[in-house]
Design a protein around this motif. Structure first.
Motif, PDB file in Angstrom:
ATOM      1  N   GLU A  48      -7.045  -1.241   5.330  1.00 43.14           N
ATOM      2  CA  GLU A  48      -6.849  -0.640   4.007  1.00 43.14           C
ATOM      3  C   GLU A  48      -6.353  -1.720   3.058  1.00 43.14           C
ATOM      4  O   GLU A  48      -5.274  -2.279   3.241  1.00 43.14           O
ATOM      5  N   ALA A  59     -10.516  -6.257  -4.347  1.00 40.76           N
ATOM      6  CA  ALA A  59      -9.733  -6.569  -3.147  1.00 40.76           C
ATOM      7  C   ALA A  59     -10.413  -7.712  -2.420  1.00 40.76           C
ATOM      8  O   ALA A  59     -11.636  -7.911  -2.542  1.00 40.76           O
ATOM      9  N   SER A  93      -6.740   2.180  -3.241  1.00 46.11           N
ATOM     10  CA  SER A  93      -7.006   1.288  -2.119  1.00 46.11           C
ATOM     11  C   SER A  93      -8.411   1.521  -1.615  1.00 46.11           C
ATOM     12  O   SER A  93      -9.042   2.548  -1.895  1.00 46.11           O
ATOM     13  N   THR A 111       0.853  -1.194   0.000  1.00 44.69           N
ATOM     14  CA  THR A 111       0.000   0.000   0.000  1.00 44.69           C
ATOM     15  C   THR A 111       0.887   1.243   0.000  1.00 44.69           C
ATOM     16  O   THR A 111       1.840   1.313   0.790  1.00 44.69           O
ATOM     17  N   PRO A 112       0.625   2.265  -0.827  1.00 48.12           N
ATOM     18  CA  PRO A 112      -0.471   2.312  -1.815  1.00 48.12           C
ATOM     19  C   PRO A 112      -0.100   1.565  -3.094  1.00 48.12           C
ATOM     20  O   PRO A 112       1.058   1.500  -3.470  1.00 48.12           O
ATOM     21  N   PRO A 125      -5.224  -2.805  -0.719  1.00 49.14           N
ATOM     22  CA  PRO A 125      -4.830  -2.310  -2.048  1.00 49.14           C
ATOM     23  C   PRO A 125      -5.713  -2.952  -3.124  1.00 49.14           C
ATOM     24  O   PRO A 125      -6.002  -4.152  -3.074  1.00 49.14           O
TER      25      PRO A 125
END
Length: 1326
Positions: free
Chosen positions: A1287, A1260, A1157, A1151-1152, A1289
């Motif tokens: 979070e 995701a 994301s 990430t990122p 990606p």
């Protein structure tokens, strides 16, 4: 017992009596007859599988294990089928299930490499002597061989046995077989005069020189040591017959007039006849002469016997004074015959019997207290008691001789006198020593009367006066009697006595208490009195008598130092009597023994252990507290003996290599005690007293070592001049001597005197050798030493050879310098450094010149070896030629030479090692280019057509590999090379390996057509033909050619060829998989190829003798194996595997990411899965305006688990790349569903379009097993409060050739597969 139990036992015993085997019975007549025929056909043999341990499953075949006497044969499904063991009733055969191939050696432990060994059952005889028929290379369980096309497979099951075939065993060559015979050279070394071999021989030549030095040391140890006697006889020897006779007469007189009773324990109690006989033998006197001298000794005037008494102390006396003490003193003398009876036995010592200060008697300084006044009554009673005791004690006139008295010790009950008295004895047999103890009361006392006895002359007057004194003492004296002691003179032993005596009363009516400690001994004197000169004469006599007795004993030992110093009993008794009669102290006797031994040692070497014991005795008696000082003459006499012994010992230390050889253990013991003697001398108070100006024994020993080493080294140098290389032999001999010294001498000198023997000897030799070698090298006396190489350019045809003598000298000096690690302390300023510390620098130019010449010589020898090349023949050896052995021998000689040189300095060693690597790499590369060019010029790379094993190819590649392997040995993990040298070596090895691989890479193209046909046959065989039969042609072809390669190639080359062929086989397998339409392929096409892959792996691995599993499992193998696995897998399972792969990609994503994301939260609570989509970040712009209209689809996977859960989606957010959703979704699922393997949430970000289809923006995945409430299902989660945001990606599909999608796409009749592929293709990056 119940009826049922008895019936069961009856039935059981009846069945067991039938002797039936452990097999299954059938009521079918046909089945029973078939079993009987099978049993009759196989009753004579049984198959025993030789397995290493347990059940070995290889390639789908389960091998049998013997358990409890029965063989269990496993089938392909892992079920064990028991069969009877060999020798048991019933069927004794082992069958192999379908699904495997038996190949290889029939005696191998793994059936994949051979057939089971057939052995007759126990108790059965073989029908003939012919060997058992070898099985086919296919499995025994396979049907008989094909006789026509594949369509004839359905013929009758009962066919004739196939003809016997050789086993498939291409790796049959054992590891113990030799690969190359290193002795098979062409004799090329004779072309250059064995140039490299001469330098390789430096090592064993050095060993020969070292062994010669060791043999010389052994010869010194075996031979008798050099003469240790002094060149000139000592001055004081008993050579004159008159002196010997005079001493002999003195000995006879001493024996005839012995004094003293026998010593306690029978010591010195020998008969006079024994002493006469021993003295006669020791002096060498004839019997006639002995009797004449004995008569003369009897006529000599007898000496006066003297009793010496030391009144030491008393203890426990009776208190006679009012203060509770007494003032004791002693009155003592000799009482003639007719006196009191024998004295009582002495009491054992008590804790109070301690040694006291020595006080000499002096009447003038007597500590007599002043007159004391007591009460009348007390004085009267004590006086009356005193009168009564004195009257009972004396009873009349007391005859006495020379009565003496001690000093008065006031106020004590334990007085200490330490006063000495002497009395002449008239008759030793009847006289008695008498002692009284009195308490001093007034000035007019018995002691005053006794003190006046000295004024009386004549024995009669003495007796009358003593009588009067005693009578007056009875009448008016106030002295109180404390006790008395009577000791017969005849009871005193010759060794004297010192003990406590109990005090006696005068009569039975009186009582006394306490005891007294006395020391008494007997001696003699001449009638004219005694003097210091007489004492010295007596000491000299006993010293000479010791010498006579020692000489007599030593003469019976050979060599002389084996005598331990012990004299026989008669000799000791004679010496004891002589010392006693002369009244010599223990110190005098110890000195006489030592001086006699030292003088005898000058002419007859004695055991140093004996001398050490004598020195210890001298020091012990010297330090005695009551020892009287010696006269000046006696001190000088002892000093001469000690200094003479030191000088002789130092002379022996100078020659210790010859006198005390290191390899002779008895000699080392003698040297140890000699050093102990010197060490003891250096620390003795006696030695420091009589030799005050001595420089110090330890320093003299060090100087003796240095001088002796120089003398020995010079002698070795003179002897080495007649040898071929004098300096090298000299240094080697010196080095061997230092090593012997370090191993044997150093510990002796260090432990006894603290002398660092090794450091002293090494530094002395270092200076000596350094000066000698450098002087000769500077003057040009050492051949081959050149200090400048600028004028020496080595030409191609130069025939000048370098001399090996400088290298012999270098090795000798190097070995010498290596010993400096044993130095206790390295030389420090201002001390001079070691002369040979940097001697290796003298040889750098010589070694560099050797490198230059050796490079030219190596290239010349390689070309000559190729000209003389011949293929080597031998039993069980690979194909190679003599040139490889010659080249490898050249490289090994260079390596061995460098190993022998072992350059000591690291910096210079790196430079020289780089030059050496250049030499060997140039030689190896030159050989590689020559042999490879020769093979290429022979048209090897232009060959076409089917493969055949070529001698030229095998010989060339084996030669290259053998030389490459030899070159690789120059790299060592313990001593890494310098970077430039390592890079050069690595490039040379890589070049040679590339040459080998280029040659062997030609094998695969030549085999390709045949392999293609065999793999095609394997892949496209009908379904009725199993894989283990369809693969037989391929294995037969490989086994035929690989067996030839295995027997002709080195192991490394054979493995290289296996890798090339394995790669080609995999390529053909992949080609067959990708060829044709799936509808045209047989139904078990992929299954058969998968099984064939496993069989090929086992074949090429060959139970560890072929390729390793790491080499077999290449990327191509895993790709093919994976695709075959996928073809066997159901659609739903493939879909699950696809999503699991995507989840793994999600876990490793960073990430990122490039596609933005998505931040979410999720938890599980009470059959409810709550998902919160929070916001997105950096979503991919998919609209022309540079933005997107994103929304998120939430889906639970796999669908077969969550079929009841429909997809849900968020609202659409217009024109944004960072949408904020903040929406919650709930799914009704169970905990078991969430814990299912592969359960996950799929978040799909889409771009909403009104007129066209929505665009894919990314996806995701979140595993359900990791969310709160599932990962820790024991913890209850009620809401999103406090949950951590996740979070994720976003990802997109990038691999358009995903194998799972490709395989699913081929399943055109599977709607589920087609829909899944269509859905995933829509998500590819455009």
């Amino acid at each position: 017992m119940s009826f049922l139990s008895s019936m069961q036992q009856y039935v059981t015993s009846g069945i067991s009596s039938l002797g039936l085997g452990n097999r299954r019975f059938s009521l079918s007549r046909q089945e029973s007859s078939e079993l009987e025929r099978a049993s009759a056909a196989t009753a004579t043999t049984t198959t025993a599988i030789q397995a290493n341990s347990g059940t070995n499953v290889v390639g789908g075949v389960a091998l049998g294990t013997t358990v409890g006497g029965a063989t269990q044969t496993g089938n392909i499904f892992g079920n064990a089928t028991p069969t009877p063991a060999a020798g048991s009733a019933g069927i004794a055969t082992t069958s192999f299930p379908a699904g495997g191939v038996v190949i290889g050696n029939p005696n191998a432990s793994n059936p994949l490499l051979g057939y089971p060994k057939v052995v007759p059952p126990q108790g059965s005889a073989s029908t003939n002597n012919t060997p058992t028929r070898r099985q086919s290379r296919a499995l025994e369980c396979l049907a008989p061989m094909r006789t026509g096309s594949f369509r004839q497979r359905n013929a009758a099951l009962l066919q004739q046995d196939p003809p016997p075939r050789a086993p498939l065993a291409f790796c049959k060559r054992r590891l113990s077989w030799p690969e190359v015979d290193p002795r098979s050279n062409s004799g090329v070394q004779e072309t250059d005069g064995s140039y490299f071999e001469n330098f390789t021989s430096l090592g064993w030549k050095r060993e020969n020189r070292r062994m010669s030095a060791t043999r010389a040391a052994e010869a010194r140890a075996e031979a008798n040591p050099e003469n240790e006697r002094d060149p000139q006889p000592p001055e004081e020897t008993i050579d004159k017959q008159e002196e010997k006779e005079k001493l002999y007469v003195e000995v006879l007189h001493t024996i005839a007039n012995t004094v003293g009773a026998p010593a306690p324990g029978g010591q010195f109690a020998h008969y006079k006849e024994e002493m006469y006989l021993h003295a006669q033998r020791a002096f060498g006197v004839s019997p006639d002469r002995h009797y004449r001298l004995l008569h003369a000794a009897a006529e000599d005037k007898q000496k006066i016997i003297v009793l010496s008494v030391v009144v030491i102390e008393a203890d426990g006396l009776e208190a006679k004074d009012a203060n509770g003490f007494s003032d004791p003193y002693c009155m003592l003398g000799i009482q003639p015959d007719g006196g009191p009876p024998v004295s009582p036995l002495p009491l054992p010592p008590t804790p109070r019997a301690l040694s006291a200060d020595v006080n000499t008697f002096d009447n003038a300084n007597t500590d007599s207290p002043p007159h004391r006044k007591h009460s009348f009554r007390l004085s009267f009673k004590r006086r009356e008691a005193g009168r009564r005791e004195q009257r009972d004690s004396l009873g009349g006139p007391v005859p006495a001789k020379f009565i003496r008295a001690t000093s008065i010790k006031p106020h004590t009950l334990s007085p200490k006198w330490n006063e000495k008295f002497k009395f002449d004895i008239d008759d030793i047999h009847t006289d008695t020593f008498h002692l009284d103890i009195w308490d001093h009361d007034d000035e007019s006392c018995v002691m005053d009367a006794v003190s006046r006895l000295n004024e009386v002359r004549g024995v009669r007057g003495l007796g009358r006066f003593f009588k009067q004194v005693c009578q007056s003492a009875r009448q008016g004296s106030q002295d109180d009697f404390l006790g008395s002691v009577n000791i017969p003179i005849a009871d005193i032993p010759s060794t004297g006595m010192e003990c406590w005596f109990k005090l006696e009363a005068r009569s039975h009516r009186s009582t006394v208490q306490g005891r007294i400690r006395l020391k008494l001994w007997l001696s003699t004197r001449e009638d004219h009195g005694t003097s210091e000169e007489d004492s010295e004469i007596e000491i000299t006599k006993i010293e000479k008598l010791h010498a006579v007795f020692m000489q007599h004993e030593v003469s019976t030992y050979e060599p002389s130092w084996t005598w331990t110093g012990d004299l026989p009993g008669p000799a000791l008794t004679i010496l004891h009597q002589l010392a006693v009669q002369a009244d010599l102290s223990d110190l005098h006797c110890a000195m006489a023994r030592f001086v006699a031994a030292v003088k005898l040692n000058r002419t007859t070497p004695l055991d140093p252990k004996f001398v050490h014991r004598l020195l210890g005795d001298v020091e012990k008696h010297w330090n005695h507290p009551n020892q009287e000082a010696l006269t000046r003459d006696l001190e000088q006499w002892l000093a001469e003996a000690m200094t003479g012994f030191v000088e002789r010992s130092l002379n022996q230390i100078r020659r210790h290599r010859d006198i005390f050889p290191a390899l002779n253990p008895p000699s080392l013991i003698r040297l140890e005690f000699l050093l102990r003697c010197l060490g003891l001398l250096g620390s003795m108070r006696a030695f420091r007293a009589v030799c005050p100006f001595n420089k110090g024994v330890r320093g003299e020993v060090v100087n003796a070592l240095r001088k002796g080493s120089v003398m020995w080294g010079q002698n070795v140098l003179r002897e080495s001049q007649c040898l071929p290389n004098p300096l090298a032999n000299f240094v080697t001999t010196v080095t061997a001597d230092i090593q012997l010294g370090q191993s044997y001498y150093h510990a002796l000198f260090d432990n006894t005197n603290g002398i660092q023997y090794f450091s002293i000897i090494y530094k002395q030799y270092d200076a000596m050798v350094g000066e000698e070698v450098y002087t000769r090298m500077a003057s040009g006396q050492v051949p081959g030493i050149r200090m400048n190489l600028s004028q020496y350019a080595i030409q191609e045809g130069e025939s000048e050879l370098i001399d090996i003598k400088p290298f012999e000298l270098f090795l000798a000096l190097q070995e010498f310098c290596q010993l400096k690690r044993h130095l206790s302390v390295q030389p420090q300023p201002p001390e001079n450094p070691l002369s040979l510390a940097n001697c290796h620098e003298w040889f750098i130019p010589t070694l560099e010149r050797w490198m230059m010449i050796s490079k030219v010589k190596a290239l010349q020898r390689i070309r000559a070896a190729i000209r003389m090349d011949a293929i080597c023949e031998g039993e069980r050896v690979v194909r190679y030629s003599s040139s490889s052995v010659d080249t490898a021998s050249t490289l090994l000689n260079i390596k061995e030479f460098w190993k022998v040189i072992s350059w000591p300095e690291e910096e210079t060693a790196i430079m020289l090692e780089s030059q050496l690597i250049d030499v060997v790499c140039s030689a190896a590369m030159h050989y590689c280019d020559l042999v490879h060019t020769s093979l290429a010029d022979g048209g090897y790379y232009e060959q076409q057509g089917p493969f055949r094993c070529s001698d030229d190819m095998c010989v060339t590649v084996n030669n290259l590999e053998y030389v490459r392997r030899t070159l690789a040995d120059f790299r060592s993990d313990e001593q890494p090379l310098e970077e430039a040298a390592d890079n050069l070596l690595e490039s040379s090895l890589t070049h040679m390996e590339n040459r080998c691989e280029r040659i062997l890479s030609k094998l695969a193209p030549l085999m390709q057509m045949s392999l293609q046909k065999a793999v095609f046959h394997l892949a496209w065989s009908p379904d009725s033909l199993p894989a283990n039969q369809a693969i037989v042609p391929l294995l037969e072809y490989l086994d035929c050619h690989l067996a030839a390669l295995n027997s002709a190639l080195l192991t490394k080359n054979f493995n290289r060829s296996l890798r090339f062929i394995w790669k080609t086989v995999l390529c053909e397998m992949s080609r067959q998989m990708e060829t044709g339409d799936e509808s045209d392929k047989p139904s078990n096409f992929h299954k058969r190829l998968y099984e064939a892959m496993q069989l090929l792996v086992d074949f090429f691995h060959a139970e560890g003798q072929g390729l390793s599993l790491e080499c077999l499992h290449t990327d191509d193998f895993w790709r093919i194996e994976q695709r075959l696995q996928f073809h066997k897998t159901e659609t739903e399972r493939l879909m699950d595997m696809f999503y699991l792969n995507r989840l793994r990609e999600q876990l490793v994503s960073v990430t990122p990411g490039p596609y933005g994301s998505l931040t979410v939260r999720a938890y599980f609570n009470h059959d409810s899965l709550c998902v919160e989509v929070l916001h997105g970040r950096d979503i991919v712009p998919l609209d022309p305006n540079g933005f997107s209209d994103p929304f998120v689809i939430i889906e639970l996977l796999p669908r077969r688990i969550f079929m009841h859960c429909i997809e849900q989606q968020t609202n659409v957010h217009k024109k944004t790349l960072n949408p904020i959703f903040d929406e919650c979704f709930e799914f009704s699922v169970s905990l078991e569903q969430c814990l299912t393997e592969g359960a996950m949430i799929c978040f799909t970000v889409m771009d909403h379009d009104v007129l066209t289809a929505n665009d894919f923006g990314g996806e995701a995945y979140l595993a359900l097993g990791t969310i709160p409430g599932v990962a820790d299902y024991n913890t209850s989660v009620e809401n999103f409060h406090g949950l951590k945001q996740i979070e994720l990606p976003l990802m997109q599909q990038r691999d358009k050739n995903d194998p799972i999608l490709q395989i699913l796409e081929l399943r055109v009749n599977d709607k589920q597969a087609q829909d899944f592929v269509r859905k995933q293709k829509s998500r590819f990056i455009s």
